[in-house]
Structure formats: C-alpha cells, structure tokens
Design a protein around this motif. Sequence first.
Motif, PDB file in Angstrom:
ATOM      1  N   LEU A 114       0.707  -1.165   0.206  1.00 36.61           N
ATOM      2  CA  LEU A 114       0.159   0.050   0.003  1.00 36.61           C
ATOM      3  C   LEU A 114       0.762   1.218   0.018  1.00 36.61           C
ATOM      4  CD1 LEU A 114      -2.655   1.547   0.171  1.00 36.61           C
ATOM      5  CD2 LEU A 114      -2.470   1.492   2.848  1.00 36.61           C
ATOM      6  N   GLY A 115       1.947   1.067   0.896  1.00 37.49           N
ATOM      7  CA  GLY A 115       2.913   2.555   0.948  1.00 37.49           C
ATOM      8  C   GLY A 115       3.574   2.614  -0.449  1.00 37.49           C
ATOM      9  N   ARG A 116       3.949   1.731  -1.095  1.00 38.90           N
ATOM     10  CA  ARG A 116       4.428   1.669  -2.479  1.00 38.90           C
ATOM     11  C   ARG A 116       3.603   2.450  -3.337  1.00 38.90           C
ATOM     12  NH1 ARG A 116       8.110  -3.728  -2.545  1.00 38.90           N
ATOM     13  NH2 ARG A 116       9.783  -3.112  -1.059  1.00 38.90           N
ATOM     14  N   MET A 117       2.302   1.851  -3.471  1.00 42.42           N
ATOM     15  CA  MET A 117       1.366   2.234  -4.314  1.00 42.42           C
ATOM     16  C   MET A 117       1.111   3.855  -3.902  1.00 42.42           C
ATOM     17  SD  MET A 117      -1.350   1.969  -6.288  1.00 42.42           S
ATOM     18  CE  MET A 117      -2.353   0.507  -6.523  1.00 42.42           C
ATOM     19  N   ARG A 118       0.838   4.198  -2.646  1.00 42.05           N
ATOM     20  CA  ARG A 118       0.692   5.520  -2.171  1.00 42.05           C
ATOM     21  C   ARG A 118       1.787   6.519  -2.958  1.00 42.05           C
ATOM     22  NH1 ARG A 118       2.043   8.239   2.926  1.00 42.05           N
ATOM     23  NH2 ARG A 118       2.354   6.212   3.695  1.00 42.05           N
ATOM     24  N   TYR A 119       2.890   6.212  -2.476  1.00 45.69           N
ATOM     25  CA  TYR A 119       4.388   6.938  -3.025  1.00 45.69           C
ATOM     26  C   TYR A 119       4.014   6.964  -4.548  1.00 45.69           C
ATOM     27  CZ  TYR A 119       5.762   6.979   1.827  1.00 45.69           C
ATOM     28  OH  TYR A 119       5.824   7.223   3.260  1.00 45.69           O
ATOM     29  N   GLY A 120       3.851   5.895  -5.251  1.00 41.67           N
ATOM     30  CA  GLY A 120       3.916   5.884  -6.662  1.00 41.67           C
ATOM     31  C   GLY A 120       2.856   6.852  -7.135  1.00 41.67           C
ATOM     32  N   LEU A 121       1.526   6.874  -6.751  1.00 48.46           N
ATOM     33  CA  LEU A 121       0.355   7.657  -7.186  1.00 48.46           C
ATOM     34  C   LEU A 121       0.866   9.145  -6.759  1.00 48.46           C
ATOM     35  CD1 LEU A 121      -2.683   5.909  -5.813  1.00 48.46           C
ATOM     36  CD2 LEU A 121      -1.953   6.039  -8.197  1.00 48.46           C
ATOM     37  N   ILE A 122       1.557   9.317  -5.875  1.00 50.92           N
ATOM     38  CA  ILE A 122       2.050  10.778  -5.352  1.00 50.92           C
ATOM     39  C   ILE A 122       2.949  11.307  -6.426  1.00 50.92           C
ATOM     40  CG2 ILE A 122       3.266  12.226  -3.602  1.00 50.92           C
ATOM     41  CD1 ILE A 122       1.866  10.681  -1.538  1.00 50.92           C
ATOM     42  N   ASN A 123       3.966  10.380  -6.591  1.00 53.20           N
ATOM     43  CA  ASN A 123       5.104  10.924  -7.717  1.00 53.20           C
ATOM     44  C   ASN A 123       4.504  10.836  -9.174  1.00 53.20           C
ATOM     45  OD1 ASN A 123       7.208  10.827  -6.126  1.00 53.20           O
ATOM     46  ND2 ASN A 123       7.382   8.720  -5.890  1.00 53.20           N
ATOM     47  N   MET A 124       3.376  10.145  -9.422  1.00 55.37           N
ATOM     48  CA  MET A 124       3.109  10.213 -10.793  1.00 55.37           C
ATOM     49  C   MET A 124       2.175  11.495 -10.740  1.00 55.37           C
ATOM     50  SD  MET A 124       1.216   6.599 -11.566  1.00 55.37           S
ATOM     51  CE  MET A 124       0.435   7.132 -13.390  1.00 55.37           C
ATOM     52  N   ARG A 128       2.726  14.174  -9.292  1.00 54.17           N
ATOM     53  CA  ARG A 128       4.017  15.272  -9.096  1.00 54.17           C
ATOM     54  C   ARG A 128       4.540  15.335 -10.597  1.00 54.17           C
ATOM     55  NH1 ARG A 128       8.862  14.617  -9.220  1.00 54.17           N
ATOM     56  NH2 ARG A 128       8.884  12.394  -8.379  1.00 54.17           N
ATOM     57  N   ILE A 129       5.010  14.277 -11.263  1.00 49.86           N
ATOM     58  CA  ILE A 129       5.528  14.394 -12.468  1.00 49.86           C
ATOM     59  C   ILE A 129       4.546  14.963 -13.503  1.00 49.86           C
ATOM     60  CG2 ILE A 129       6.389  12.797 -14.437  1.00 49.86           C
ATOM     61  CD1 ILE A 129       7.130  10.858 -12.112  1.00 49.86           C
ATOM     62  N   ALA A 130       3.306  14.444 -13.478  1.00 50.81           N
ATOM     63  CA  ALA A 130       2.253  15.109 -14.520  1.00 50.81           C
ATOM     64  C   ALA A 130       2.109  16.684 -14.071  1.00 50.81           C
ATOM     65  CB  ALA A 130       0.856  14.307 -14.239  1.00 50.81           C
ATOM     66  N   ALA A 131       1.973  16.957 -12.931  1.00 48.48           N
ATOM     67  CA  ALA A 131       2.165  18.533 -12.857  1.00 48.48           C
ATOM     68  C   ALA A 131       3.280  19.101 -13.320  1.00 48.48           C
ATOM     69  CB  ALA A 131       1.967  18.828 -11.467  1.00 48.48           C
ATOM     70  N   GLU A 132       4.562  18.669 -13.132  1.00 43.93           N
ATOM     71  CA  GLU A 132       5.498  19.183 -13.645  1.00 43.93           C
ATOM     72  C   GLU A 132       5.921  19.323 -15.133  1.00 43.93           C
ATOM     73  OE1 GLU A 132       8.817  17.080 -11.560  1.00 43.93           O
ATOM     74  OE2 GLU A 132       8.300  18.149  -9.658  1.00 43.93           O
ATOM     75  N   ASN A 133       5.206  18.329 -15.854  1.00 46.42           N
ATOM     76  CA  ASN A 133       5.283  18.413 -17.135  1.00 46.42           C
ATOM     77  C   ASN A 133       3.870  18.593 -17.943  1.00 46.42           C
ATOM     78  OD1 ASN A 133       8.014  16.830 -17.791  1.00 46.42           O
ATOM     79  ND2 ASN A 133       7.307  15.590 -16.135  1.00 46.42           N
ATOM     80  N   ASN A 134       2.984  19.249 -17.038  1.00 51.54           N
ATOM     81  CA  ASN A 134       1.805  19.876 -17.669  1.00 51.54           C
ATOM     82  C   ASN A 134       0.930  18.936 -18.395  1.00 51.54           C
ATOM     83  OD1 ASN A 134      -0.144  21.887 -17.461  1.00 51.54           O
ATOM     84  ND2 ASN A 134       0.797  22.738 -19.553  1.00 51.54           N
ATOM     85  N   ILE A 135       0.938  17.509 -17.765  1.00 47.81           N
ATOM     86  CA  ILE A 135       0.347  16.280 -18.566  1.00 47.81           C
ATOM     87  C   ILE A 135      -0.903  16.019 -17.733  1.00 47.81           C
ATOM     88  CG2 ILE A 135       0.341  13.791 -18.829  1.00 47.81           C
ATOM     89  CD1 ILE A 135       3.510  14.332 -18.943  1.00 47.81           C
ATOM     90  N   ALA A 136      -2.320  15.923 -18.687  1.00 52.81           N
ATOM     91  CA  ALA A 136      -3.399  15.711 -17.936  1.00 52.81           C
ATOM     92  C   ALA A 136      -3.611  14.174 -17.900  1.00 52.81           C
ATOM     93  CB  ALA A 136      -4.384  16.257 -18.969  1.00 52.81           C
ATOM     94  N   LEU A 137      -3.818  13.716 -16.783  1.00 51.55           N
ATOM     95  CA  LEU A 137      -4.083  12.171 -16.497  1.00 51.55           C
ATOM     96  C   LEU A 137      -5.571  11.876 -16.789  1.00 51.55           C
ATOM     97  CD1 LEU A 137      -1.636  11.470 -13.938  1.00 51.55           C
ATOM     98  CD2 LEU A 137      -1.197  11.362 -16.194  1.00 51.55           C
ATOM     99  N   VAL A 138      -6.658  12.593 -16.904  1.00 48.67           N
ATOM    100  CA  VAL A 138      -7.800  12.345 -16.952  1.00 48.67           C
ATOM    101  C   VAL A 138      -8.491  13.225 -18.233  1.00 48.67           C
ATOM    102  CG1 VAL A 138      -8.220  11.397 -15.004  1.00 48.67           C
ATOM    103  CG2 VAL A 138      -8.593  13.912 -15.214  1.00 48.67           C
ATOM    104  N   THR A 139      -9.493  12.810 -18.810  1.00 50.94           N
ATOM    105  CA  THR A 139     -10.151  13.587 -19.787  1.00 50.94           C
ATOM    106  C   THR A 139     -11.028  14.804 -18.926  1.00 50.94           C
ATOM    107  OG1 THR A 139     -12.007  12.185 -19.797  1.00 50.94           O
ATOM    108  CG2 THR A 139     -10.300  12.023 -21.592  1.00 50.94           C
ATOM    109  N   THR A 140     -11.073  15.744 -19.500  1.00 44.77           N
ATOM    110  CA  THR A 140     -12.140  17.001 -18.925  1.00 44.77           C
ATOM    111  C   THR A 140     -13.404  16.965 -19.498  1.00 44.77           C
ATOM    112  OG1 THR A 140     -11.120  18.668 -20.549  1.00 44.77           O
ATOM    113  CG2 THR A 140      -9.946  18.467 -18.336  1.00 44.77           C
TER     114      THR A 140
END
Length: 198
Positions: A174-184, A186-198
């Motif tokens: 669970l911890g690895r999943m949590r940190y993975g989602l947090i990092n995803m 962060r990376i998406a925000a830093e690269n201005n990537i949308a992970l869902v459709t609006t």
Amino acid sequence: MKKLTKLTDRELVQAYANNNNNEAFDELLRRHQDKVYSYIYHVVKNKELVDDIFQETFVKAIMTLKQGGYTESGKFSAWLIRIAHNLVIDSFRHEKWENMLSTVSDESDPLNRRELAEGNIEDFMIDDQIKKDVRKIVMSLPDAQREVLVMRFYRNMSFKEIADATSVSINTALGRMRYGLINMRRIAAENNIALVTT
C-alpha cells in the motif's frame, strides 16, 4: 514538532496535507487500520475483497487529503469508515451489475455488444494519448513503486497477491502504491500532463 504518536488526528492530517509529512500519514494508518479493516471484514466477509477495499480506502483518503478535499466534521476514523462504506457499496453494485450482464447472452440481443458501440474519433485519440502518457510516467517511477502499480492496474492483481508476489506486507505494498501515485501526480504536474479527460 511533537513526537508523531503524541499528535492528534487533526494535527497529523494537517502535517500530511500541508507539509507533505508522509510519516504523519503512516501514523494515521497505524492508528486506524485495525478499525477500518474490521469494519470492512464485518460487512464483506471475503478476505481478498476485504484486502482490496481496505487498500483502496487509504489510497482514496490519500488522494482526498492531497487535493484538499477533506473537511473536518467529526472524527477522522469516522471519515475513513465512510470512505470504506462507500467503496463496499460500489463493490456490491459492481458485482450486481456484472452478474446481471452475465445473464444476458449475446444471442438474445444482437445489438447488446460492446464492439458495436460508437465512439468519437477525437475521444479515442485523447484516450490513447492519456494511456501513453500514463505508461511513460509509470515507467519513470522507482522500481518498487512501478512494480506495484503495474501489478495493480495492468495485471489487475489484488493487494494480497501483490504482497505475496513481492514478498512484502500488504501495508508495504500500500505504501509503495501511495508513493507511486503521489509521484505520478507530481511528474504529471511538472510536465503539464493531463491524466484524465476533462
């Protein structure tokens, strides 16, 4: 700062949500996991499903806290139980829907087939791009986090199966999943990537 075990739930929530103090969330998890797990088990009684809903409860709690969606209106444990309860209801609805679909044969209604559903080409292109972006972000994660995310979302493994396959506890998975989602995120925000459709 006081020792984490001495802090109230409210102080731990603030430390996690406002200061990215992951140890604060770990303390909240340690403090409330037995109560949440017992509640889910009492309702569901299926060990594998209980494990999945338990993990999803804390993943949803993490996302809600990070997005500032938590408003204190009672005990933190009661809020966690509400999340778990809603996930249990969703699970029952999903199971009921799947059972209903499985009783309808394709021969009884030739038009009731997924492959005949129409989709807008733009929707398909956007969806395809999002999937590519997500895969690229997942591949950039640390090995342990990537492994859990791939097993969970691409192989549809339960958290119990993931824990067994990686020889770690369910809480570590669970911890690895949590940190993975947090990092995803962060990376998406830093690269201005949308992970869902609006």
